[in-house]
Design a protein around this motif. Structure first.
Motif, PDB file in Angstrom:
ATOM      1  N   MET A   1      -2.119 -24.110  25.555  1.00  0.00           N
ATOM      2  CA  MET A   1      -2.390 -23.444  24.300  1.00  0.00           C
ATOM      3  C   MET A   1      -1.307 -23.799  23.289  1.00  0.00           C
ATOM      4  O   MET A   1      -0.310 -23.093  23.189  1.00  0.00           O
ATOM      5  N   PRO A   2      -1.465 -24.873  22.584  1.00  0.00           N
ATOM      6  CA  PRO A   2      -0.436 -25.282  21.633  1.00  0.00           C
ATOM      7  C   PRO A   2      -0.311 -24.295  20.473  1.00  0.00           C
ATOM      8  O   PRO A   2      -1.249 -23.613  20.118  1.00  0.00           O
ATOM      9  N   GLY A   3       0.893 -24.223  19.928  1.00  0.00           N
ATOM     10  CA  GLY A   3       1.098 -23.392  18.762  1.00  0.00           C
ATOM     11  C   GLY A   3       1.638 -22.005  19.036  1.00  0.00           C
ATOM     12  O   GLY A   3       1.947 -21.276  18.104  1.00  0.00           O
ATOM     13  N   PHE A   4       1.758 -21.632  20.290  1.00  0.00           N
ATOM     14  CA  PHE A   4       2.236 -20.291  20.612  1.00  0.00           C
ATOM     15  C   PHE A   4       3.673 -20.277  21.100  1.00  0.00           C
ATOM     16  O   PHE A   4       4.165 -19.261  21.572  1.00  0.00           O
ATOM     17  N   GLU A   5       4.370 -21.416  20.973  1.00  0.00           N
ATOM     18  CA  GLU A   5       5.723 -21.526  21.503  1.00  0.00           C
ATOM     19  C   GLU A   5       6.667 -20.484  20.910  1.00  0.00           C
ATOM     20  O   GLU A   5       7.474 -19.880  21.622  1.00  0.00           O
ATOM     21  N   MET A   6       6.579 -20.251  19.609  1.00  0.00           N
ATOM     22  CA  MET A   6       7.455 -19.271  18.956  1.00  0.00           C
ATOM     23  C   MET A   6       7.165 -17.861  19.477  1.00  0.00           C
ATOM     24  O   MET A   6       8.080 -17.083  19.735  1.00  0.00           O
ATOM     25  N   LEU A   7       5.883 -17.541  19.628  1.00  0.00           N
ATOM     26  CA  LEU A   7       5.515 -16.231  20.162  1.00  0.00           C
ATOM     27  C   LEU A   7       6.070 -16.057  21.569  1.00  0.00           C
ATOM     28  O   LEU A   7       6.617 -15.001  21.895  1.00  0.00           O
ATOM     29  N   TYR A   8       5.928 -17.074  22.415  1.00  0.00           N
ATOM     30  CA  TYR A   8       6.414 -16.959  23.791  1.00  0.00           C
ATOM     31  C   TYR A   8       7.923 -16.750  23.825  1.00  0.00           C
ATOM     32  O   TYR A   8       8.432 -15.947  24.606  1.00  0.00           O
TER      33      TYR A   8
ATOM     34  N   ARG B   1      -2.506 -14.865  35.142  1.00  0.00           N
ATOM     35  CA  ARG B   1      -3.204 -14.130  34.084  1.00  0.00           C
ATOM     36  C   ARG B   1      -3.647 -12.741  34.540  1.00  0.00           C
ATOM     37  O   ARG B   1      -3.468 -11.756  33.816  1.00  0.00           O
ATOM     38  N   ALA B   2      -4.193 -12.656  35.739  1.00  0.00           N
ATOM     39  CA  ALA B   2      -4.649 -11.350  36.236  1.00  0.00           C
ATOM     40  C   ALA B   2      -3.465 -10.393  36.401  1.00  0.00           C
ATOM     41  O   ALA B   2      -3.575  -9.199  36.113  1.00  0.00           O
TER      42      ALA B   2
ATOM     43  N   ALA C   1       3.909  -2.555  25.823  1.00  0.00           N
ATOM     44  CA  ALA C   1       2.527  -3.004  26.026  1.00  0.00           C
ATOM     45  C   ALA C   1       2.092  -3.951  24.911  1.00  0.00           C
ATOM     46  O   ALA C   1       1.329  -4.887  25.146  1.00  0.00           O
ATOM     47  N   CYS C   2       2.590  -3.730  23.690  1.00  0.00           N
ATOM     48  CA  CYS C   2       2.241  -4.596  22.555  1.00  0.00           C
ATOM     49  C   CYS C   2       2.663  -6.037  22.805  1.00  0.00           C
ATOM     50  O   CYS C   2       1.987  -6.974  22.367  1.00  0.00           O
ATOM     51  N   VAL C   3       3.790  -6.220  23.495  1.00  0.00           N
ATOM     52  CA  VAL C   3       4.280  -7.566  23.791  1.00  0.00           C
ATOM     53  C   VAL C   3       3.305  -8.255  24.745  1.00  0.00           C
ATOM     54  O   VAL C   3       2.923  -9.408  24.532  1.00  0.00           O
ATOM     55  N   LEU C   4       2.873  -7.528  25.771  1.00  0.00           N
ATOM     56  CA  LEU C   4       1.907  -8.107  26.711  1.00  0.00           C
ATOM     57  C   LEU C   4       0.561  -8.330  26.050  1.00  0.00           C
ATOM     58  O   LEU C   4      -0.111  -9.323  26.342  1.00  0.00           O
TER      59      LEU C   4
ATOM     60  N   CYS D   1      -1.117 -11.981  26.266  1.00  0.00           N
ATOM     61  CA  CYS D   1      -2.435 -12.109  26.897  1.00  0.00           C
ATOM     62  C   CYS D   1      -3.482 -12.640  25.923  1.00  0.00           C
ATOM     63  O   CYS D   1      -4.389 -13.372  26.324  1.00  0.00           O
ATOM     64  N   ALA D   2      -3.342 -12.304  24.650  1.00  0.00           N
ATOM     65  CA  ALA D   2      -4.308 -12.769  23.647  1.00  0.00           C
ATOM     66  C   ALA D   2      -4.278 -14.288  23.473  1.00  0.00           C
ATOM     67  O   ALA D   2      -5.235 -14.866  22.953  1.00  0.00           O
TER      68      ALA D   2
END
Length: 164
Positions: free
Chosen positions: A1-8, A127-128, A145-148, A152-153
Motif C-alpha cells: 500500500m504505497p503512500g502510507f509510510e508517513m502514517l505508519y 490483519r486479523a 483505538a483511533c491509531v489502530l 487498519c483502514a
C-alpha cells in the motif's frame, strides 16, 4: 500500500510510551498524519503523567491489549520463538537489522519497518490480529483505538478464517 509510510511512522510513535520526546513530537505528528489527529489532540491536551499512566493501564497490564503481534497467535509458547525469528528474517531480507530493546513483533517496530520499506506484508499477515486489538481498544474506550483505526483502514480486509 504505497503512500502510507508517513502514517505508519506516526502511528509507530503514537503507540510507544508517551515520554518527553513523544510530547515534543506531537505537533509534527499532528501535521504529518491527519488521520491521527483525534489521538494527537487528545495526547496534547492530556496531562503527561495521566497519559503515561493510561498507556501503562492499556498496554502493560495482562495481555488483553498486547502490542506483540505473535503473542496473539502463539501466546507464550515455544512456537512464538519461531515467529519472532521470522520477523527478524523479514527485516533482514529488506536490509534492516532489528536491534531494538523490544521484540521484533512489537507493533511500533512493525509499523516503522513498513514506513521505511513500504512493505506491508507483516501488517497484512497479522490483519486479523490488528482488528482484534482495534476492537478491544475500542471496547476499552481508549483513544489509542483511533491509531489502530487509521492503520487498519490502509490494509486490505482480513481474510475470513484467518488465524491471527
Amino acid at each position: 500500500m504505497p503512500g502510507f509510510e508517513m502514517l505508519y511512522q506516526a502511528a509507530a510513535l503514537c503507540l510507544t510510551y508517551p515520554d518527553d520526546e513523544f510530547r515534543a513530537r506531537l505537533p509534527l505528528l499532528r501535521e504529518a498524519a491527519p488521520q491521527l489527529r483525534e489521538f494527537t489532540d487528545h495526547a496534547a491536551l492530556t496531562d503527561p503523567q495521566v497519559l503515561a499512566a493510561h498507556y501503562v493501564q492499556v498496554f502493560d497490564f495482562k495481555n488483553r491489549h498486547s502490542l506483540y503481534l505473535s503473542w496473539w497467535r502463539d501466546g507464550d509458547t515455544r512456537r512464538r520463538g519461531m515467529s519472532l525469528v521470522r520477523f527478524k528474517d523479514v527485516y533482514r531480507a529488506h536490509g534492516l537489522e532489528f536491534t531494538g530493546e523490544e521484540l521484533p513483533d512489537f507493533l511500533p517496530a512493525v509499523l516503522e519497518f513498513a514506513s521505511r520499506t513500504g512493505n506491508t506484508d507483516l501488517l497484512t499477515e497479522h490483519r486479523a490480529t490488528l482488528e482484534q486489538l482495534r476492537s478491544r481498544l475500542t471496547d476499552f474506550g481508549t483513544p489509542y483505538a483511533c491509531v489502530l483505526d487509521a492503520v487498519c483502514a490502509t490494509l486490505p480486509p482480513a481474510r475470513t478464517g484467518a488465524r491471527s
